[in-house]
Design a protein around this motif. Structure first.
Motif, PDB file in Angstrom:
ATOM      1  N   TYR A  13     -14.230  46.476  25.139  1.00  0.00           N
ATOM      2  CA  TYR A  13     -13.610  45.569  26.014  1.00  0.00           C
ATOM      3  C   TYR A  13     -14.540  44.900  25.835  1.00  0.00           C
ATOM      4  CZ  TYR A  13      -9.433  48.215  27.143  1.00  0.00           C
ATOM      5  OH  TYR A  13      -8.347  49.350  27.029  1.00  0.00           O
ATOM      6  N   LEU A  14     -14.273  43.369  25.531  1.00  0.00           N
ATOM      7  CA  LEU A  14     -15.327  41.867  25.349  1.00  0.00           C
ATOM      8  C   LEU A  14     -14.520  41.357  26.499  1.00  0.00           C
ATOM      9  CD1 LEU A  14     -15.805  41.995  21.594  1.00  0.00           C
ATOM     10  CD2 LEU A  14     -17.481  43.017  23.419  1.00  0.00           C
ATOM     11  N   GLY A  15     -15.314  40.810  27.251  1.00  0.00           N
ATOM     12  CA  GLY A  15     -14.922  39.321  27.854  1.00  0.00           C
ATOM     13  C   GLY A  15     -15.917  38.143  28.062  1.00  0.00           C
ATOM     14  N   SER A  16     -15.533  37.189  28.103  1.00  0.00           N
ATOM     15  CA  SER A  16     -15.906  35.987  28.120  1.00  0.00           C
ATOM     16  C   SER A  16     -15.428  34.729  28.722  1.00  0.00           C
ATOM     17  CB  SER A  16     -16.320  35.512  26.411  1.00  0.00           C
ATOM     18  OG  SER A  16     -17.195  34.274  26.361  1.00  0.00           O
ATOM     19  N   PHE A  17     -16.300  33.919  29.120  1.00  0.00           N
ATOM     20  CA  PHE A  17     -15.905  32.546  29.570  1.00  0.00           C
ATOM     21  C   PHE A  17     -15.133  32.028  28.987  1.00  0.00           C
ATOM     22  CE2 PHE A  17     -19.283  33.440  32.982  1.00  0.00           C
ATOM     23  CZ  PHE A  17     -17.914  34.565  34.003  1.00  0.00           C
ATOM     24  N   VAL A  18     -15.757  31.563  27.877  1.00  0.00           N
ATOM     25  CA  VAL A  18     -14.926  30.831  26.344  1.00  0.00           C
ATOM     26  C   VAL A  18     -14.035  31.642  25.785  1.00  0.00           C
ATOM     27  CG1 VAL A  18     -17.220  28.941  27.128  1.00  0.00           C
ATOM     28  CG2 VAL A  18     -18.057  30.737  25.186  1.00  0.00           C
TER      29      VAL A  18
END
Length: 277
Positions: free
Chosen positions: A131-136
């Protein structure tokens, strides 16, 4: 109206936002003596077959780089973690992964010292997802591979664990109601208790005691109060409780004491010849 155009623009930006992907993902399985048992690149389209399998002392290494899918540059996501999930038992474990500013990441699973994030395992394979989470960037999930590991030992039971489990229902046992004896037995003991009074009255009638002033105005109230006390005891035996008897007895004791004092005074005066009543 301005807010509507602002929301519409944000949706448009989100629709065209670049996504994250993995570059050169690879797994390597090594034995305890550092000999390589399996090594191959990972495909994001399908899982490797057969599933990955680890022995009690094998080591699994996973390497990859997180990049922007459009620009191809390394990206450091805000959150990166692996999820180990057992579809049969529903157990899962989450393992965070450290990613460098250039997007490179490395994870190592040593079965000789398994991490606490690894869930309890059976003979069923674990589904491993990234799982990958980013603000942009929008969040993404990649199903990497199935992993078979040795079954784990059941965890030791906590000393207070039984206190938090369902306990058997408490079955209360009450003493059965007291059964009344047969009427003939009750009548026998009633007669036995009344026998002393019969004897007393018989003896009293034979000696014919002289009580000429028993019904005089100064003595009769005291005799009546004593009879009231006897009636109160009979009433207690039939229906009253101890607290009620003490309450009624305390009230009855006041006129009894006054009547007794008056009776004793009258008897004293009579013996001294002061009164003929």
């Amino acid at each position: 109206m301005g807010i509507f155009w602002l929301l519409l623009s944000l949706v448009a930006v989100g629709a065209h936002a670049a996504t994250l992907t993995l570059q050169s993902p690879r797994i390597t399985i090594s034995a305890s003596d550092a000999s390589q048992l399996r090594s191959e690149p990972l495909s994001l389209a399908h899982k490797p077959s057969p599933p990955l399998s680890l022995g009690p002392s094998d080591v699994l290494k996973l390497t990859f780089q997180v990049v922007d899918k459009e620009e191809g540059k390394g990206v450091q996501p805000h959150q990166t973690f692996l999820r180990f999930y057992d579809e049969v038992t529903g157990e899962e474990g989450i393992q965070p992964i450290k990613v460098t500013p250039g997007g490179k990441a490395k994870f190592e699973l040593n079965m000789a010292r398994p991490p606490a994030s690894l869930p309890p395992t059976t003979t069923d394979p674990l589904k491993v997802s990234l799982y990958l989470g980013s603000f942009v960037h929008p969040p993404v999930q990649y199903d990497l591979f199935d992993l078979v590991v040795p079954p784990s030992q059941p965890p030791a039971q906590h000393p207070e664990d039984p206190s938090f489990r369902v306990r058997p229902e408490i079955q209360h046992t009450f003493r059965p109601e007291q059964k009344l004896p047969p009427k003939i037995i009750s009548a026998f003991f009633t007669a036995l208790l009344a026998a002393p009074w019969v004897v007393l009255l018989g003896l009293w009638s034979s000696i014919r005691p002289q009580v000429p002033h028993l019904f005089s105005p100064s003595i009769l109230p005291f005799v009546a109060s004593l009879a009231a006390f006897e009636a109160l005891l009979v009433w207690y035996w039939v229906a009253l409780r101890l607290g009620q008897v003490l309450f009624y007895g305390a009230i009855l004791s006041i006129p009894t004491a006054l009547a007794g004092k008056r009776a004793l005074t009258a008897l004293g005066d009579r013996r001294l010849g002061k009164s003929s009543k």
